[in-house]
Design an enzyme around this catalytic site. Sequence first.
Site, PDB file in Angstrom:
ATOM      1  CE  LYS A 216       6.956  53.913  52.595  1.00 38.70           C
ATOM      2  NZ  LYS A 216       5.620  53.935  53.028  1.00 38.70           N
TER       3      LYS A 216
ATOM      4  CE  LYS B  88       0.788  42.732  39.889  1.00 39.38           C
ATOM      5  NZ  LYS B  88      -0.210  41.912  40.459  1.00 39.38           N
TER       6      LYS B  88
ATOM      7  CG  HIS C 252       3.881  52.142  56.575  1.00 45.05           C
ATOM      8  ND1 HIS C 252       4.772  54.254  56.861  1.00 45.05           N
ATOM      9  CD2 HIS C 252       3.029  52.034  55.346  1.00 45.05           C
ATOM     10  CE1 HIS C 252       3.305  54.370  55.511  1.00 45.05           C
ATOM     11  NE2 HIS C 252       2.813  53.242  54.900  1.00 45.05           N
TER      12      HIS C 252
ATOM     13  CG  ASP D 205      29.279  51.555  49.954  1.00 40.67           C
ATOM     14  OD1 ASP D 205      28.795  50.439  50.673  1.00 40.67           O
ATOM     15  OD2 ASP D 205      29.638  51.635  49.207  1.00 40.67           O
TER      16      ASP D 205
END
Length: 500
Positions: A162, A75, A160, A167
Amino acid sequence: MPTASARPGTPSSAASSAGMLSPFVSELDKIAPSFKINGSQIRVIQSPSEFYETLKDKIRNAERRIFLSTLYIGKSEKELITTLQEALRSKPNLKLSILTDALRGTREAPDASCASLLAPLVAEFGPDRVEIRMYHTPNLTGFRKKHIPKRINEGWGLQHMKLYGFDDEIMMTGANLSNDYFTDRQDRYHLFSSKDITEYFSNLHDAVSSLSFRIDPSDSPSGFKMVWPKNNAAPSPLQDHKQFVRESTGLLAGLISPKTAPLTANDTTPLEKRDTSVYMLAQFSQLLSPDTSTELPAITHILGTLAAPQYAKSSWTFTAGYFNPAPALTKLLLSTASQNNTVITASPYANGFYKSPGVSGLLPDAYTLLARRFVRAVHEKKLDASTVMREWRKGTVGEPGAWTYHAKGLWVTLPDDQGPSISLIGSSNYTKRSYSLDLEANALIVTENEGLKQQLADEQKWLQENTTVVTREDYAKTERRVGLKVRIAMLIVRLVGGAL
């Protein structure tokens, strides 16, 4: 060590390596979709700072698209947001799609949160160029959602994955997008320069996004609102979780099957130079009925194959920041014929939960208990000479200069090879929850490229630089003993439906 007649890189060595890989590949081709590329199209990144600088560089240079799938964006990551803003402002054709988890992304609301950090991007650039999505597990609805505290509600499932795409390149990693992962939390990071691999994971990102809430800017105290668009691929999991899973199955099962996955053919690498196969693995157990996820079957096949006598001179390295492998994986790891095997896990002093408040503060000791059980099982199976446990530590969490450890993966080195031919990179922690509750995406590399093998060997080496071997005697020491409240906490987590 290789003999003089079969040195790495020689024709006889290459033929031998291909022959040893064949039993793996023949079955993997039936489990998951894959692309063949040249090993030079994969770059292994070493440090958190190099990961962050590469991430920003790829954002700045993207021309058409950026897609980011992650558990959360910190954050306070103002620099990362500024980098995205500057890229979007300078390139009118650039589009951004971000997918995070709804529970983690809104946990602090109405205070500052991941959602309130990202919503202004939509306000500035419009929904046609920026899309923010947050996935909500179908396992947490009704009574559970109403009464389970936010601090522990993530035990019922998370987004979860990643996947950091720019591009025609994608970074596969276990790292989230927050300051500790950019500075002092060791993970693994591979950059794939392949339009086909990037396009595949972009399709996966888009599919999960279409099963997620949209985050819109709002004048409310939280600064955002969560909306379930009418054109989503399924009804909201909070309204009809059973129908949500049925529709999700229809959408995702075809994407992850090797028979039906949409595979592009944009790579211009000559066929004779494609010495590396990359299998795209997904673990979407909570969204598939029946479960046709591909990660667990692929790992099961690899470790099961290593039990054959011809792999007696092979070796493997397995790492997990949070040591709690699924029981089936533990059994397979202890059943291989391989020698010189290494398990790397975080020391309690390098665990991100060290001295954290509440129940989570018990987790480092819980993982210590699980590691101790693994070492005891190694001894009971008379594998002490072939399998060792190493703990990673660089300082003590909370003290100046200390790092935490979050790397996860598997490397397999075949007989007479000097570097791994097989490696797994991605988001999975290889735990029971990874195989039942969370959404995971991974890339399984199978290579004959000597340069890539060397990169993978170097990666193994630097990850072990801050490790020490731990034995049964170490775990028997007074400071290593785990109290009753830790065992009770582990039991409670299991009873209420979550998982470590």
